[in-house]
Design a protein around this motif. Structure first.
Motif, PDB file in Angstrom:
ATOM      1  N   ALA A  74     -46.528  18.226  76.201  1.00  0.00           N
ATOM      2  CA  ALA A  74     -45.908  18.210  77.520  1.00  0.00           C
ATOM      3  C   ALA A  74     -46.033  16.817  78.117  1.00  0.00           C
ATOM      4  O   ALA A  74     -47.027  16.135  77.921  1.00  0.00           O
TER       5      ALA A  74
ATOM      6  N   GLU B  74     -49.082  28.636  74.547  1.00  0.00           N
ATOM      7  CA  GLU B  74     -47.806  28.096  75.027  1.00  0.00           C
ATOM      8  C   GLU B  74     -47.844  27.645  76.480  1.00  0.00           C
ATOM      9  O   GLU B  74     -46.829  27.226  77.001  1.00  0.00           O
ATOM     10  N   TYR B  75     -48.993  27.742  77.142  1.00  0.00           N
ATOM     11  CA  TYR B  75     -49.039  27.379  78.553  1.00  0.00           C
ATOM     12  C   TYR B  75     -49.463  25.926  78.696  1.00  0.00           C
ATOM     13  O   TYR B  75     -50.355  25.457  77.993  1.00  0.00           O
ATOM     14  N   SER B  76     -48.820  25.211  79.622  1.00  0.00           N
ATOM     15  CA  SER B  76     -49.208  23.821  79.851  1.00  0.00           C
ATOM     16  C   SER B  76     -49.380  23.606  81.349  1.00  0.00           C
ATOM     17  O   SER B  76     -48.987  24.433  82.164  1.00  0.00           O
TER      18      SER B  76
ATOM     19  N   PHE C  35     -51.791  26.635  82.592  1.00  0.00           N
ATOM     20  CA  PHE C  35     -52.982  26.577  81.761  1.00  0.00           C
ATOM     21  C   PHE C  35     -54.222  26.397  82.645  1.00  0.00           C
ATOM     22  O   PHE C  35     -55.267  27.013  82.405  1.00  0.00           O
TER      23      PHE C  35
ATOM     24  N   PHE D 185     -53.143  31.674  75.283  1.00  0.00           N
ATOM     25  CA  PHE D 185     -52.486  30.687  76.144  1.00  0.00           C
ATOM     26  C   PHE D 185     -52.060  29.437  75.374  1.00  0.00           C
ATOM     27  O   PHE D 185     -52.023  28.345  75.928  1.00  0.00           O
TER      28      PHE D 185
ATOM     29  N   THR E  26     -53.944  22.970  70.957  1.00  0.00           N
ATOM     30  CA  THR E  26     -52.501  23.164  71.045  1.00  0.00           C
ATOM     31  C   THR E  26     -51.848  21.952  71.719  1.00  0.00           C
ATOM     32  O   THR E  26     -52.371  21.450  72.704  1.00  0.00           O
TER      33      THR E  26
ATOM     34  N   ARG F  82     -49.406  21.684  73.599  1.00  0.00           N
ATOM     35  CA  ARG F  82     -48.888  21.898  74.955  1.00  0.00           C
ATOM     36  C   ARG F  82     -49.861  21.400  76.017  1.00  0.00           C
ATOM     37  O   ARG F  82     -49.450  21.022  77.096  1.00  0.00           O
ATOM     38  N   GLN F  83     -51.155  21.457  75.722  1.00  0.00           N
ATOM     39  CA  GLN F  83     -52.143  21.105  76.743  1.00  0.00           C
ATOM     40  C   GLN F  83     -52.710  19.715  76.534  1.00  0.00           C
ATOM     41  O   GLN F  83     -53.628  19.320  77.243  1.00  0.00           O
TER      42      GLN F  83
END
Lengths: 172, 350
Positions: free
Chosen positions: A100, B246-248, B252, B244, A71, A73-74
């Motif tokens: 991000a 959408e978690y950063s 995360f 997870f 993903t 986001r990470q």
């Protein structure tokens, strides 16, 4: 004269604050340079070389960069590996936007650098830097995994020494 | 007779208690805080080791070298990763359900830490020696499905939602064989108390008396904590990163921490219930416990990098049609075994 002193005092205060910030930045930049997590994402034949870089013969994990996150986001790093067609360009832009901060982009191979052999085509972007900012360009068609590692290590130098990068770009 | 090596933590605890003299209430409160901090510190350090071990074991299984640049032989890699995660942007997408979204990772980690309260880390080193220890472990760890489905639901993302829903199906179906596999040991020892179960394994480990129970426990526990080959919840090729997605950044990181804390947890429970806990010759008890936990962690990592991922229907069939009958048969076998044992040696056992 007094006004100048006041200004000097203000500047000193700002320097003091900035020194603390700079130290924290050094630690953060040091950590960031050691741990690029690329987003799992490949476009064309360069992606095959990128996968080979993850395999046992070349082993990207020696540098700690093997954590391909599914993903955006990470992820910290986007390796644009391959030809960016005009149809794919919005998706590439979207993935870049979803990542991000802080985030970096490596343009891998001639196609992503400049369009490569397809530079005349109406369907291919003339380089991925026309839609997203690129930090490191890796030449080659496709680049070997060693070239990818060299590019990653160059990016690490760039991230860990932001002052030098600024000097090289803008002079003193 | 306390020995310096094996009872060093007990001596420290007694010294702290001694500081408060006759004020036992204050001593209890301070000891509880110290125990909590110790559990947390041990947990975080263990997770750091496990994450590195995972990357190294993965590399060894695939004939690679693994991280070898930062620190001695690359074992410092986790420090760079942690600093990076701390400096990452805390990204909150539009339209997430704000409070559930923010609280889910904290609850996930908190629930895991709660379970560690009843584990015997060494002789006399049980933070809270509950009479219903095993029951408490099962009850609290069953709660961990809630933060997962909350995170999936609150993220306002279809991949997250699918991951959360899959987690409910998977965790609930594997909860039952997990409970039944531990029941055999409880039938033999006639107690739920974790310290008493370890004491009962002085002569023979329960992995020899309950081999089926051990196998069912390991498989079901791996499914409980969503590790490969049961990592359908985080199947990258199917829906991003599962619940997870959408978690950063640090949020995360909390999920990551909790996942490896769960790995530590099921390894510690397996070591306590089946591998004799802190019992062992020569070395101090807490060191034996650490060795057994590391062995279990290595075993589970070995499975992860050996087996391919299950399909969803295969997962359900395996849980309900293989593991559940197997664990029920194990209970019947154990009952018959205890009855025969009591016929041969009347008056021994419960």
């Amino acid at each position: 004269m007094e006004v100048d002193n006041e200004k000097q005092h203000e500047a000193d205060e700002m320097v003091k604050k900035n020194i603390i910030l700079a130290k924290l930045d050094d630690v953060l930049n040091w950590g960031r340079g050691w741990s690029f997590w690329p987003v799992s994402f490949g476009l064309a034949c360069c992606a095959i070389e990128m996968m080979a870089a993850g395999g046992p013969r070349f082993d990207i994990s020696r540098f700690g960069y093997e954590v391909f996150r599914p993903t955006p986001r990470q992820a910290d790093l986007m390796i644009v590996a391959g030809t960016v067609t005009r149809k794919m360009a919005p998706a590439v832009k979207k993935i870049y936007d979803q990542m991000a901060e802080p985030k970096w982009v490596i343009s891998m191979g001639s196609c992503a650098n400049s369009g490569g052999p397809f530079v005349d085509s109406y369907a291919v972007l003339p380089g991925v830097d026309s839609i997203i900012p690129v930090d490191v360009y890796i030449p080659g068609c496709p680049p070997r995994p060693e070239s990818l590692f060299y590019g990653l290590l160059q990016l690490k130098q760039k991230v860990q020494n932001p002052a030098k990068v600024r000097l090289a770009k803008h002079g003193k | 007779m306390p020995q310096f090596g094996s009872d060093i933590f007990l001596l420290i605890a007694n010294w702290i208690r001694g500081l408060f003299g006759a004020n036992t209430y204050a001593a209890d409160v301070v000891m509880d805080i110290v125990k909590f901090i110790m559990i947390y510190v041990v947990l975080v350090l263990a997770v750091m080791v496990f994450v590195m071990l995972e990357r190294k074991v993965c590399a060894w299984m695939q004939l690679r070298v693994g991280p070898n640049r930062l620190g001695p032989r690359g074992w410092g890699q986790i420090i760079g990763d942690m600093i990076k995660l701390m400096g990452k942007e805390d990204f909150r997408p539009d339209n997430v359900d704000k409070w559930p979204w923010a609280l889910a990772p904290m609850f996930f980690l908190g629930i895991t830490i709660m379970v560690f309260a009843v584990l015997p880390f060494g002789r006399g080193m049980v933070p809270v020696d509950l009479d219903l220890g095993i029951f408490y472990i099962l009850a609290i760890s069953a709660l961990s499905v809630l933060p997962v489905v909350t995170a999936g639901w609150a993220s306002n993302n279809k991949y997250s939602l699918l991951g959360g829903m899959r987690s409910v199906a998977q965790m609930i179906s594997y909860e039952i064989p997990l409970v039944f596999s531990l029941l055999g040991v409880v039938m033999i020892t006639q107690t739920f108390k974790t310290s008493a179960i370890v004491e009962a394994q002085q002569h023979v480990w329960f992995v020899l008396l309950q081999p089926i129970g051990f196998v069912v426990y390991v498989i079901a526990a791996m499914a409980e904590i969503n590790r490969a080959p049961f990592d359908l919840i985080e199947a990258e090729s199917e829906f991003g990163c599962g619940y997870f997605t959408e978690y950063s950044g640090l949020r995360f990181g909390l999920f990551y921490l909790a996942e490896y804390a769960n790995l530590f947890l099921i390894s510690a429970v397996a070591a306590t219930v089946f591998l004799g806990g802190w019992q062992g010759p020569f070395l101090p008890g807490w060191l034996w416990f650490a060795i057994k936990v590391l062995f279990m962690v290595f075993l589970i990592m070995w499975f992860r990098w050996t087996f391919p991922r299950f399909r969803v229907d295969q997962l359900m069939h395996f849980g309900w049609k293989v593991l559940l009958p197997l664990s029920l048969a194990n209970i019947v076998l154990t009952g018959v075994g205890i009855y025969v044992y009591q016929l041969i040696f009347p008056g021994i056992g419960g």
